[in-house]
Write a protein that holds these residues in place. Sequence first.
Motif, PDB file in Angstrom:
ATOM      1  N   LEU A 126      24.040  13.299 -44.166  1.00  0.00           N
ATOM      2  CA  LEU A 126      22.912  13.764 -43.349  1.00  0.00           C
ATOM      3  C   LEU A 126      22.427  15.115 -43.861  1.00  0.00           C
ATOM      4  O   LEU A 126      21.219  15.322 -44.044  1.00  0.00           O
ATOM      5  N   ARG A 127      23.347  16.021 -44.130  1.00  0.00           N
ATOM      6  CA  ARG A 127      22.986  17.354 -44.634  1.00  0.00           C
ATOM      7  C   ARG A 127      22.241  17.222 -45.970  1.00  0.00           C
ATOM      8  O   ARG A 127      21.195  17.841 -46.169  1.00  0.00           O
ATOM      9  N   CYS A 149       7.989  15.667 -37.791  1.00  0.00           N
ATOM     10  CA  CYS A 149       8.732  14.668 -38.567  1.00  0.00           C
ATOM     11  C   CYS A 149       9.678  13.886 -37.658  1.00  0.00           C
ATOM     12  O   CYS A 149      10.705  13.386 -38.104  1.00  0.00           O
ATOM     13  N   GLU A 150       9.312  13.768 -36.393  1.00  0.00           N
ATOM     14  CA  GLU A 150      10.194  13.121 -35.419  1.00  0.00           C
ATOM     15  C   GLU A 150      10.479  11.669 -35.787  1.00  0.00           C
ATOM     16  O   GLU A 150      11.629  11.227 -35.713  1.00  0.00           O
ATOM     17  N   ASN A 151       9.463  10.923 -36.197  1.00  0.00           N
ATOM     18  CA  ASN A 151       9.693   9.517 -36.558  1.00  0.00           C
ATOM     19  C   ASN A 151      10.650   9.396 -37.740  1.00  0.00           C
ATOM     20  O   ASN A 151      11.536   8.535 -37.750  1.00  0.00           O
ATOM     21  N   GLU A 152      10.466  10.243 -38.736  1.00  0.00           N
ATOM     22  CA  GLU A 152      11.321  10.200 -39.912  1.00  0.00           C
ATOM     23  C   GLU A 152      12.764  10.577 -39.561  1.00  0.00           C
ATOM     24  O   GLU A 152      13.711   9.943 -40.032  1.00  0.00           O
ATOM     25  N   ILE A 153      12.937  11.576 -38.711  1.00  0.00           N
ATOM     26  CA  ILE A 153      14.282  11.979 -38.293  1.00  0.00           C
ATOM     27  C   ILE A 153      14.932  10.877 -37.469  1.00  0.00           C
ATOM     28  O   ILE A 153      16.116  10.579 -37.645  1.00  0.00           O
ATOM     29  N   ASN A 154      14.156  10.229 -36.594  1.00  0.00           N
ATOM     30  CA  ASN A 154      14.711   9.097 -35.841  1.00  0.00           C
ATOM     31  C   ASN A 154      15.171   7.990 -36.784  1.00  0.00           C
ATOM     32  O   ASN A 154      16.215   7.378 -36.574  1.00  0.00           O
ATOM     33  N   VAL A 156      16.206   8.387 -39.877  1.00  0.00           N
ATOM     34  CA  VAL A 156      17.412   8.858 -40.560  1.00  0.00           C
ATOM     35  C   VAL A 156      18.633   8.754 -39.654  1.00  0.00           C
ATOM     36  O   VAL A 156      19.678   8.239 -40.069  1.00  0.00           O
ATOM     37  N   ILE A 157      18.519   9.224 -38.413  1.00  0.00           N
ATOM     38  CA  ILE A 157      19.708   9.195 -37.548  1.00  0.00           C
ATOM     39  C   ILE A 157      20.085   7.769 -37.150  1.00  0.00           C
ATOM     40  O   ILE A 157      21.266   7.475 -36.985  1.00  0.00           O
ATOM     41  N   ASN A 158      19.110   6.882 -37.062  1.00  0.00           N
ATOM     42  CA  ASN A 158      19.444   5.477 -36.808  1.00  0.00           C
ATOM     43  C   ASN A 158      20.025   4.820 -38.050  1.00  0.00           C
ATOM     44  O   ASN A 158      20.910   3.969 -37.954  1.00  0.00           O
ATOM     45  N   GLU A 164      23.745   9.929 -31.137  1.00  0.00           N
ATOM     46  CA  GLU A 164      24.357  10.755 -30.094  1.00  0.00           C
ATOM     47  C   GLU A 164      24.823  12.110 -30.620  1.00  0.00           C
ATOM     48  O   GLU A 164      25.224  12.972 -29.841  1.00  0.00           O
ATOM     49  N   HIS A 165      24.739  12.324 -31.932  1.00  0.00           N
ATOM     50  CA  HIS A 165      25.219  13.576 -32.520  1.00  0.00           C
ATOM     51  C   HIS A 165      24.105  14.459 -33.093  1.00  0.00           C
ATOM     52  O   HIS A 165      24.389  15.529 -33.623  1.00  0.00           O
TER      53      HIS A 165
END
Length: 186
Positions: A126-127, A149-154, A156-158, A164-165
Amino acid sequence: MIVKDIKDSTKFSFQILSLLAAKSFLAFQRTNYERRRMANVCDKIWYKIDRKKLYVLLERYQARGLVERIKTNNLEEVRLTNKGRAYFLDQEFKNLKLKPKKKWDGRWRVVLFDVPEESKRTRDALRHTLKRLGFKEFQKSVFVFPFDCENEINFVINYFDIPEHVYYMRSDISPDNKLRDHFKLN
């Protein structure tokens, strides 16, 4: 010339995967406008496709287990398999980019994460991904970017399966001179 052919082939291959994946994504669009817009994009791609290349590529994908052909009532449907969906998501992840906007709105996008030690490899990935996307490391688990960049971050985290982290927020940061200099916002 060979490099151009490879790039064209890769682009074509990704377009076909995108069309097959779009079929699944259409069902999840919230509004008719979004569904229509996505269908129009798919139509533009579909009508430009070289049919001979398409059938050769579909045969290759079927041999690799990325697609399956289903026949019902004299109609043949091509669908992505689970392996095909995973391959598509991997390609989307590898090609993910953040596009800077022309005008900054003055708010910082901050990604905070607290990934447990037993998921150290995921945390490091992730880093690394945040750095690759252009984020500035503010602290070890705090990264900053100036544009939405909310969609892109979502995504990535998915992709890493760690929703949850990871936290995403819009914030003011003061003083932000070093950040403005880093992103050339002055």
